[in-house]
Enzyme design. Structure first.
Site, PDB file in Angstrom:
ATOM      1  N   SER A 113     -21.083   1.382  22.050  1.00  0.00           N
ATOM      2  CA  SER A 113     -19.903   1.099  21.220  1.00  0.00           C
ATOM      3  C   SER A 113     -19.540  -0.385  21.239  1.00  0.00           C
ATOM      4  CB  SER A 113     -18.714   1.910  21.749  1.00  0.00           C
ATOM      5  OG  SER A 113     -17.507   1.484  21.143  1.00  0.00           O
ATOM      6  N   THR A 135     -19.642   2.388  11.845  1.00  0.00           N
ATOM      7  CA  THR A 135     -18.674   3.501  11.796  1.00  0.00           C
ATOM      8  C   THR A 135     -17.695   3.253  10.653  1.00  0.00           C
ATOM      9  OG1 THR A 135     -18.918   3.877  14.150  1.00  0.00           O
ATOM     10  CG2 THR A 135     -16.918   4.734  13.134  1.00  0.00           C
ATOM     11  N   TYR A 174     -17.772  -1.841  14.887  1.00  0.00           N
ATOM     12  CA  TYR A 174     -16.473  -1.848  14.232  1.00  0.00           C
ATOM     13  C   TYR A 174     -16.307  -3.259  13.694  1.00  0.00           C
ATOM     14  CZ  TYR A 174     -14.777   2.543  16.368  1.00  0.00           C
ATOM     15  OH  TYR A 174     -14.581   3.848  16.725  1.00  0.00           O
ATOM     16  N   LYS A 214     -22.144   5.896  10.027  1.00  0.00           N
ATOM     17  CA  LYS A 214     -21.564   7.004  10.798  1.00  0.00           C
ATOM     18  C   LYS A 214     -20.175   7.350  10.285  1.00  0.00           C
ATOM     19  CE  LYS A 214     -20.262   8.212  15.580  1.00  0.00           C
ATOM     20  NZ  LYS A 214     -18.814   8.085  15.717  1.00  0.00           N
ATOM     21  N   HIS A 243     -15.806  11.941  13.835  1.00  0.00           N
ATOM     22  CA  HIS A 243     -15.370  11.177  15.003  1.00  0.00           C
ATOM     23  C   HIS A 243     -14.866  12.126  16.111  1.00  0.00           C
ATOM     24  CE1 HIS A 243     -14.524   6.678  15.441  1.00  0.00           C
ATOM     25  NE2 HIS A 243     -14.154   7.132  16.623  1.00  0.00           N
TER      26      HIS A 243
HETATM   27  C1  LIG Z   1     -13.617   8.948  24.228  1.00  0.00           C
HETATM   28  C2  LIG Z   1     -14.311   8.733  22.926  1.00  0.00           C
HETATM   29  C3  LIG Z   1     -14.515   7.447  22.461  1.00  0.00           C
HETATM   30  C4  LIG Z   1     -15.168   7.247  21.248  1.00  0.00           C
HETATM   31  N1  LIG Z   1     -15.416   5.963  20.852  1.00  0.00           N
HETATM   32  C5  LIG Z   1     -16.118   5.769  19.702  1.00  0.00           C
HETATM   33  C6  LIG Z   1     -16.473   4.460  19.314  1.00  0.00           C
HETATM   34  O1  LIG Z   1     -16.167   3.474  19.996  1.00  0.00           O
HETATM   35  N2  LIG Z   1     -17.157   4.319  18.154  1.00  0.00           N
HETATM   36  C7  LIG Z   1     -17.517   5.386  17.376  1.00  0.00           C
HETATM   37  O2  LIG Z   1     -18.141   5.205  16.332  1.00  0.00           O
HETATM   38  N3  LIG Z   1     -17.212   6.639  17.740  1.00  0.00           N
HETATM   39  C8  LIG Z   1     -16.541   6.856  18.879  1.00  0.00           C
HETATM   40  N4  LIG Z   1     -16.260   8.140  19.280  1.00  0.00           N
HETATM   41  C9  LIG Z   1     -16.746   9.282  18.466  1.00  0.00           C
HETATM   42  C10 LIG Z   1     -18.135   9.737  18.935  1.00  0.00           C
HETATM   43  O3  LIG Z   1     -19.110   8.762  18.637  1.00  0.00           O
HETATM   44  C11 LIG Z   1     -18.580  11.053  18.294  1.00  0.00           C
HETATM   45  O4  LIG Z   1     -18.490  10.933  16.898  1.00  0.00           O
HETATM   46  C12 LIG Z   1     -17.796  12.273  18.753  1.00  0.00           C
HETATM   47  O5  LIG Z   1     -17.366  12.148  20.081  1.00  0.00           O
HETATM   48  C13 LIG Z   1     -18.675  13.516  18.624  1.00  0.00           C
HETATM   49  O6  LIG Z   1     -17.967  14.674  18.938  1.00  0.00           O
HETATM   50  P1  LIG Z   1     -18.031  15.425  20.361  1.00  0.00           P
HETATM   51  O7  LIG Z   1     -17.267  14.589  21.320  1.00  0.00           O
HETATM   52  O8  LIG Z   1     -17.398  16.734  20.048  1.00  0.00           O
HETATM   53  O9  LIG Z   1     -19.501  15.576  20.759  1.00  0.00           O
HETATM   54  C14 LIG Z   1     -15.600   8.359  20.483  1.00  0.00           C
HETATM   55  C15 LIG Z   1     -15.393   9.648  20.958  1.00  0.00           C
HETATM   56  C16 LIG Z   1     -14.759   9.848  22.164  1.00  0.00           C
HETATM   57  C17 LIG Z   1     -14.572  11.257  22.669  1.00  0.00           C
END
Ligand SMILES: Cc1cc2nc3c(=O)[nH]c(=O)nc-3n(C[C@H](O)[C@H](O)[C@H](O)COP(=O)(O)O)c2cc1C
Length: 366
Positions: free
Chosen positions: A106, A164, A130, A240, A264
């Site tokens: 990330s 994203t 981002y 994404k 997300h």
């Molecule tokens: C704690 C956390 C932080 C996240 N940070 C980002 C991020 O920095 N960038 C991003 O594109 N998605 C982020 N996501 C989304 C994840 O990439 C992903 O789309 C999502 O967690 C998938 O669902 P799941 O947790 O049910 O497997 C984050 C998700 C979580 C849970």
């Protein structure tokens, strides 16, 4: 005894995390409808197994963006992994390397591009972007901060960029607002260590991350920027956060190499469609011109099988990685991937599949 499945990891992880970290990791936006739906929607797909196929040999390997991978599983980009374990993203990267899978780092990581790349120079790493606003403290050229991140990722051997697109503003996660989410002292945005003003600071009655996004991220991003981004490096570009067929088509038209069907993890627009329900339309729209991946609620090998049957090339796993990290560091992350691998392998055997190509739409019914 080691946890038997990803849900048991989640239960154990809670005991290892501060209330603020647990709430930040586990929560979704608003009433968490989409968060729940991402899981329950899988239950609406039933499997139609094929019998009397010789499944004594099974192969779970695949190609993603033209590169061989051990498994159709990637680690989703997730911010602030040092909240789960002091080694944070480095521990995750080690597990990914060990398992031969792609980790997406990330922008908001607590270990830098350079630190994570050092785990394996030529490794299976992608960088998630981002796009920040233009700002005085960064190089004065157009979106200099983003350009410098892309260059750092490219020069450090990252193999794809993942843009994203579902977060022009951050979703309102009320638990974070209630906790006035902020990183603990000594922890920060590792990719911006030299920019003193790029920090998450405590805000009264609000999540510090919510405030950071509102102030620093560029909500003016459009499809035209996708082409600009592609011009910055030779890296393939994966978009994404796509949830509609027409957007998938636009992604293809603007040169995306891959699309990640994602909401997300239910953290952005509450009420957004569950990703497994959006997948089929997007696979059809992409028409084989971009690889389609998906994430959201993947907790079982049968979830992966269902996603692949609907046309996904691979899936990304989010929160369970953090649960593994919190419980047992790099080993825990590795075990999470092993559990998913073994469950997928079993699901393939029981549905009459010996390779991922055998996972056909006729295996499921909704
Ligand atoms: C704690 C956390 C932080 C996240 N940070 C980002 C991020 O920095 N960038 C991003 O594109 N998605 C982020 N996501 C989304 C994840 O990439 C992903 O789309 C999502 O967690 C998938 O669902 P799941 O947790 O049910 O497997 C984050 C998700 C979580 C849970």
């Amino acid at each position: 005894m080691k946890p038997l499945n990803l849900f048991e990891y989640e239960t154990q992880a809670k005991k290892h995390l501060s209330q603020m970290a647990w709430d930040y990791y586990v929560s979704g936006a608003g009433d968490e409808i989409t968060l729940r739906k991402n899981r329950t929607a899988f239950e609406d797909f039933q499997l139609r197994p094929r019998m009397l196929v010789d499944v004594s040999q099974r192969d779970l390997s695949t190609q993603i963006l033209g590169k061989s991978q051990e498994l159709p599983i990637l680690i989703a980009p997730m911010a602030f992994q040092c909240l789960a374990n002091p080694a944070g993203e480095i521990a995750t990267a080690k597990a990914a390397t060990e398992m031969g899978i792609i980790m997406v780092l990330s922008t908001m990581a607590t270990k830098s591009i350079e630190e994570v790349a050092a785990v394996k120079q030529a490794g299976n790493q992608w960088f998630q972007l981002y796009v920040h606003r233009d700002r005085v403290a960064t190089p004065s050229e157009y979106r200099g901060l983003t350009k410098s991140l892309v260059e750092r990722a490219y020069h450090n051997g990252f193999q794809a960029l993942c843009l994203t697109v579902d977060a022009p503003l951050i979703g309102r996660r009320e638990r974070d607002a209630r906790n006035q989410f902020v990183l603990p002292p000594g922890m920060g945005l590792a990719n911006f260590a030299t920019w003193n003003d790029l920090k998450i600071t405590q805000k009264a009655g609000e999540s510090g991350l919510f405030a950071y996004f509102a102030e620093q991220l560029d909500p003016g991003l459009t499809w035209a920027d996708v082409e600009w981004l592609r011009s910055l490096s030779p890296l393939p570009l994966v978009i994404k956060g796509i949830l509609r067929g027409d957007d998938a088509l636009r992604a293809v038209e603007h040169g995306a190499d891959g699309i990640i069907v994602s909401n997300h993890g239910g953290r952005q627009l509450d009420g957004a469609i569950a990703t497994i329900n959006a997948l089929g339309e997007i696979v059809t729209a992409a028409g084989g011109q971009a690889e389609v991946l998906m994430d959201g609620g993947i907790r079982r090998g049968t979830d992966i099988l269902k996603a692949l049957a609907l046309g996904a090339k691979a899936v990304l796993v989010g929160r369970p990685i953090l649960w593994g990290l919190a419980v047992a560091g790099s080993q825990g992350v590795q075990h999470i991937i092993e559990l998913l691998r073994d469950e997928l392998d079993l699901a393939m055997a029981l549905t009459g599949c010996t390779t991922l190509q055998d996972i056909h739409p006729s295996l499921i019914q909704s």
